[in-house]
Design a protein around this motif. Sequence first.
Motif, PDB file in Angstrom:
ATOM      1  N   THR A 363     -26.861  24.621 -79.603  1.00 29.74           N
ATOM      2  CA  THR A 363     -27.719  25.581 -80.292  1.00 29.74           C
ATOM      3  C   THR A 363     -27.625  25.375 -81.794  1.00 29.74           C
ATOM      4  OG1 THR A 363     -27.423  27.235 -78.548  1.00 29.74           O
ATOM      5  CG2 THR A 363     -28.181  28.022 -80.694  1.00 29.74           C
ATOM      6  N   VAL A 394     -32.236  27.992 -81.656  1.00 29.52           N
ATOM      7  CA  VAL A 394     -32.966  27.185 -80.682  1.00 29.52           C
ATOM      8  C   VAL A 394     -31.955  26.343 -79.923  1.00 29.52           C
ATOM      9  CG1 VAL A 394     -34.689  25.389 -80.360  1.00 29.52           C
ATOM     10  CG2 VAL A 394     -35.023  27.120 -82.138  1.00 29.52           C
ATOM     11  N   SER A 396     -31.041  23.365 -76.989  1.00 26.69           N
ATOM     12  CA  SER A 396     -31.587  22.156 -76.365  1.00 26.69           C
ATOM     13  C   SER A 396     -30.488  21.464 -75.581  1.00 26.69           C
ATOM     14  CB  SER A 396     -32.156  21.214 -77.430  1.00 26.69           C
ATOM     15  OG  SER A 396     -31.141  20.838 -78.344  1.00 26.69           O
ATOM     16  N   ASP A 417     -36.731  29.116 -69.472  1.00 24.48           N
ATOM     17  CA  ASP A 417     -35.761  29.653 -70.434  1.00 24.48           C
ATOM     18  C   ASP A 417     -34.386  29.651 -69.797  1.00 24.48           C
ATOM     19  OD1 ASP A 417     -35.027  31.444 -72.909  1.00 24.48           O
ATOM     20  OD2 ASP A 417     -34.221  32.480 -71.157  1.00 24.48           O
TER      21      ASP A 417
END
Length: 489
Positions: A363, A394, A396, A417
């Motif tokens: 993150t 955000v 990933s 999500d």
Amino acid sequence: MSNSIMIQGTTSDAGKTTLVAALCRILKNRGVSVVPFKPQNMALNSAVTIDGGEIGRAQALQAQAAGLQPHTDMNPILIKPTSDTKAQIIIQGRAVSDMDAAVYHDYKTRAMDAVLDSYRRLQNQYDVIVVEGAGSPAEINLRDRDIANMGFAEAVDCPVIIIADIDRGGVFAHLVGTLDLLSPSEQNRVIGFVINRFRGDLSLLQSGLDWLEQKTGKPVLGVIPYIHGLVLDAEDALERNVATKANTKIRVAVLVFPRISNHNDFDVLRLHPDVEFFWVGPEQVIPPVDLIILPGSKNVRADLHFLRAQGWDKSIAKHLRYGGKVIGICGGMQMLGESIDDPLGVEDIPGDTPGLGYLELSTELTAEKILRQQEGVLWDLTTPIQGYEIHCGVSSGAALSRPAVYFKTVDNLKVPDGAVSVDEQVMGTYLHGLFDSKEACSAILGWCGAENIVVIDLNQLREQALDKLAACVLESINMEALNMEVLGL
């Protein structure tokens, strides 16, 4: 133009929030166009509004009492502490800056402009505004440039009721002392007192009420009894752990970080008859449970350091070795990943902190805050969910290829999500309100091994609590005096 009444308290948690909610529900039931308003709120429990901003969770509850969707004008200034000396300042739903107390004190004149701007908009839309103060109006060090209590009431020429909690003790000293510390014009603005959370025979209190009225020249407008079993969203304080429930089917522990946010996510679990629920705070050991939850945080890296300092990381590892489940929500999901990077110093000093490593994701915290109401489905693509996102960051990584939930778009697309680990022991999501949907709550507890879970509707419980609160206040308060002398109804 609308009429207004402001509820101020002798202390925090004196009953301001519940009295405002009660008055909103009473007036709504009478067909009055009523709206709640809190000029300034300091809380880590917030709600995403219909206009895409955020306000204090208590004002969202009051909006429900008034039969309205939450709007940023209901709480134009929200202060969210990130440390003991610094806080994020949110103006009309949008984060503008992180400030320390001295800087914010200088900023208050600009903040007051936003407060009055929101208030005037509400004046043009509603017949009555029920205003909630913050803390106490008698905090001497906060009186200069006050926008939360008497400073606001003086600016808009609003009458004030002062409420005190008799359950704390010293109620007469609280009321007399608070009134005495106000200026003459502020004292004249006070139209009366309300005493909250009274237990016992009211006749035994009458001599004290008579003395209070004679001493201050102000009427006691009502005495509200201690109301048991209210299911209402707390502004910030955590509810106590409830007594052990009989025949529970699952045990759940939620870790309490110093900057825990949106802990109302777990109200449905705390109240669920099939769930034995534990808040686990500083210097407490995580008890044997089926599910450990890492909640949201306003300072994720600092709270992750706190988690490790408590030894909870080792307890989580042991819990997983024995087959337990772990869920991380928002900041809690970020902690379950491999790293949390804050290059801009969004929440604290810039830096990168290793995560717990249970989900293959990383993150990066970003300056732009994501605020969205969401609907969708769980990983099974059938169980409905609803809630909201409110985060700076955000994520990933490969773990996101196994989503925990899917958000629906206006085009009915499914946007993934969060993540579920390959061994299906760990789950994370950015969705707040994950357990509020009764079907989703039952499905997730089933994922944790609990079968045939009772389904409860949290929104229905809130509605019942608001009706119960309004009925009790209606019996306890001199509403006719308020209607005729203050609200003009």
